[in-house]
Design a protein around this motif. Sequence first.
Motif, PDB file in Angstrom:
ATOM      1  N   MET A  23       5.018   9.617   2.934  1.00 42.01           N
ATOM      2  CA  MET A  23       6.363   9.295   3.388  1.00 42.01           C
ATOM      3  C   MET A  23       7.226   8.790   2.236  1.00 42.01           C
ATOM      4  O   MET A  23       8.363   9.238   2.044  1.00 42.01           O
ATOM      5  CB  MET A  23       6.311   8.248   4.503  1.00 42.01           C
ATOM      6  CG  MET A  23       7.683   7.839   5.047  1.00 42.01           C
ATOM      7  SD  MET A  23       8.524   9.200   5.892  1.00 42.01           S
ATOM      8  CE  MET A  23       7.578   9.220   7.439  1.00 42.01           C
ATOM      9  N   PHE A  24       6.685   7.864   1.460  1.00 44.35           N
ATOM     10  CA  PHE A  24       7.452   7.308   0.342  1.00 44.35           C
ATOM     11  C   PHE A  24       7.725   8.382  -0.708  1.00 44.35           C
ATOM     12  O   PHE A  24       8.818   8.459  -1.270  1.00 44.35           O
ATOM     13  CB  PHE A  24       6.702   6.128  -0.271  1.00 44.35           C
ATOM     14  CG  PHE A  24       7.514   5.344  -1.267  1.00 44.35           C
ATOM     15  CD1 PHE A  24       8.877   5.169  -1.115  1.00 44.35           C
ATOM     16  CD2 PHE A  24       6.904   4.767  -2.372  1.00 44.35           C
ATOM     17  CE1 PHE A  24       9.628   4.442  -2.036  1.00 44.35           C
ATOM     18  CE2 PHE A  24       7.642   4.038  -3.298  1.00 44.35           C
ATOM     19  CZ  PHE A  24       9.006   3.882  -3.130  1.00 44.35           C
ATOM     20  N   LYS A  36       0.824  -1.213   0.000  1.00 47.30           N
ATOM     21  CA  LYS A  36       0.000   0.000   0.000  1.00 47.30           C
ATOM     22  C   LYS A  36       0.858   1.263   0.000  1.00 47.30           C
ATOM     23  O   LYS A  36       0.459   2.292  -0.559  1.00 47.30           O
ATOM     24  CB  LYS A  36      -0.936  -0.007   1.202  1.00 47.30           C
ATOM     25  CG  LYS A  36      -2.025  -1.072   1.135  1.00 47.30           C
ATOM     26  CD  LYS A  36      -2.945  -0.997   2.339  1.00 47.30           C
ATOM     27  CE  LYS A  36      -4.059  -2.047   2.251  1.00 47.30           C
ATOM     28  NZ  LYS A  36      -4.959  -1.994   3.429  1.00 47.30           N
ATOM     29  N   THR A  37       2.033   1.192   0.621  1.00 48.65           N
ATOM     30  CA  THR A  37       2.878   2.380   0.700  1.00 48.65           C
ATOM     31  C   THR A  37       3.619   2.682  -0.598  1.00 48.65           C
ATOM     32  O   THR A  37       4.214   3.754  -0.733  1.00 48.65           O
ATOM     33  CB  THR A  37       3.913   2.231   1.834  1.00 48.65           C
ATOM     34  OG1 THR A  37       4.672   1.035   1.618  1.00 48.65           O
ATOM     35  CG2 THR A  37       3.235   2.171   3.192  1.00 48.65           C
ATOM     36  N   THR A  38       3.600   1.755  -1.550  1.00 44.68           N
ATOM     37  CA  THR A  38       4.331   1.983  -2.808  1.00 44.68           C
ATOM     38  C   THR A  38       3.404   2.274  -3.983  1.00 44.68           C
ATOM     39  O   THR A  38       3.856   2.316  -5.126  1.00 44.68           O
ATOM     40  CB  THR A  38       5.210   0.765  -3.153  1.00 44.68           C
ATOM     41  OG1 THR A  38       4.379  -0.388  -3.357  1.00 44.68           O
ATOM     42  CG2 THR A  38       6.206   0.469  -2.040  1.00 44.68           C
ATOM     43  N   SER A  61       1.458   7.134  -0.514  1.00 44.05           N
ATOM     44  CA  SER A  61       2.118   7.379   0.767  1.00 44.05           C
ATOM     45  C   SER A  61       2.923   8.669   0.702  1.00 44.05           C
ATOM     46  O   SER A  61       3.836   8.800  -0.114  1.00 44.05           O
ATOM     47  CB  SER A  61       3.054   6.208   1.120  1.00 44.05           C
ATOM     48  OG  SER A  61       3.959   6.564   2.145  1.00 44.05           O
ATOM     49  N   THR A 111      13.489   2.672   2.904  1.00 42.40           N
ATOM     50  CA  THR A 111      12.249   1.906   2.895  1.00 42.40           C
ATOM     51  C   THR A 111      11.081   2.876   2.727  1.00 42.40           C
ATOM     52  O   THR A 111      11.182   4.054   3.082  1.00 42.40           O
ATOM     53  CB  THR A 111      12.060   1.104   4.192  1.00 42.40           C
ATOM     54  OG1 THR A 111      12.040   2.011   5.310  1.00 42.40           O
ATOM     55  CG2 THR A 111      13.190   0.095   4.384  1.00 42.40           C
ATOM     56  N   PRO A 112       9.933   2.408   2.194  1.00 44.86           N
ATOM     57  CA  PRO A 112       8.820   3.315   1.922  1.00 44.86           C
ATOM     58  C   PRO A 112       8.203   3.959   3.167  1.00 44.86           C
ATOM     59  O   PRO A 112       7.725   5.091   3.093  1.00 44.86           O
ATOM     60  CB  PRO A 112       7.792   2.411   1.218  1.00 44.86           C
ATOM     61  CG  PRO A 112       8.597   1.308   0.636  1.00 44.86           C
ATOM     62  CD  PRO A 112       9.704   1.078   1.613  1.00 44.86           C
ATOM     63  N   ALA A 113       8.218   3.247   4.283  1.00 45.37           N
ATOM     64  CA  ALA A 113       7.442   3.699   5.439  1.00 45.37           C
ATOM     65  C   ALA A 113       8.252   4.457   6.487  1.00 45.37           C
ATOM     66  O   ALA A 113       7.693   4.955   7.459  1.00 45.37           O
ATOM     67  CB  ALA A 113       6.768   2.491   6.103  1.00 45.37           C
ATOM     68  N   LYS A 114       9.563   4.582   6.307  1.00 43.25           N
ATOM     69  CA  LYS A 114      10.419   5.216   7.298  1.00 43.25           C
ATOM     70  C   LYS A 114      11.125   6.414   6.683  1.00 43.25           C
ATOM     71  O   LYS A 114      11.606   6.348   5.556  1.00 43.25           O
ATOM     72  CB  LYS A 114      11.447   4.204   7.823  1.00 43.25           C
ATOM     73  CG  LYS A 114      12.374   4.751   8.885  1.00 43.25           C
ATOM     74  CD  LYS A 114      13.361   3.680   9.312  1.00 43.25           C
ATOM     75  CE  LYS A 114      14.369   4.226  10.314  1.00 43.25           C
ATOM     76  NZ  LYS A 114      15.379   3.206  10.692  1.00 43.25           N
TER      77      LYS A 114
END
Length: 305
Positions: free
Chosen positions: A213-214, A160-162, A211, A284-287
């Motif tokens: 963040m990403f 989902k984050t990508t 996302s 990473t996508p979420a951090k």
Amino acid sequence: MFTGNKGEWSECYTFLKLLGEGRLYAADAELNKIPDIYYPIIKIIRDEACGKKDYIHRENVIVVDGDTNRTVLEISADDCVRKATYIYDRIIKSKGPSFAIPQIEAFLNELKFKKLKAKSADKSDIRIVVYDLNTGMKPTLGFSIKSRLGGLSTLLNAGKTTNFIYKVTGVNIDAKMVEEINSIATKSKIRDRISAIKELGAKIEFIEMASDMFELNLQVIDSLLPSILSNFVLNFYQGRGSSLEELLKIMKEENPFNFDTRFNHNFYEYKLKGFIRDVALGMTPAKCWDGKFDVIRLNLQIRFI
């Protein structure tokens, strides 16, 4: 019971083999071991839910509780190598997506394993303290383990984050037509849905990443990277190419972002390499990505031919 896929068992195999042999060997471009170039391993650090454990390589392997500095176990290094060899054999022979190896269950419990895969806040699958024969230093190195014993491993897992978000413009599509397109459930449903949209004469334009963040992480690497990657994704699902080499060639020929190419600057290739490098070494996508590499970079080369 410890269960995992081939990639997760490969991490366990790597841990035991390195711990038992006590050497971290270099390899050539074809991944063949170079016997004369290696780091002696002092210890491997593993984080468990119950705390940190230090696995120290000497004549035997000594397991030390990282919080109390108390020795909790001493086992044969040769036994670690034998268990690693057994795991390797089971990985090769296994047919299922996930499996257990009951014969080493007691051994892993004895080593104070709580899970097959140690927890990690970064992309390092294993952290090793080595002795540098040239400098006398003892750095702690983090490594990402990519196994070729099962299916092809990935640098970036989709989720989902990508996701990329696009809008459809140029035609009026009513609710019935939307339902018809979304009901396409073929094996290649994404490509077939996009094909159906294009047949209507519509255009598909990138809006944003799902996302924040990403998207911001990508912009840290290059401000245009979200848009550039969205072009790769869309071209792939339009069936215009199935590899990065093919998609990159299309991008360079069409130059959708109108870069000045009078002097043959490799804009797209350079930006794509930067993305692959940072994903391989820590992003990473979420951090939140701060540009600091989490894993060791050993002669990383990315070539597009």
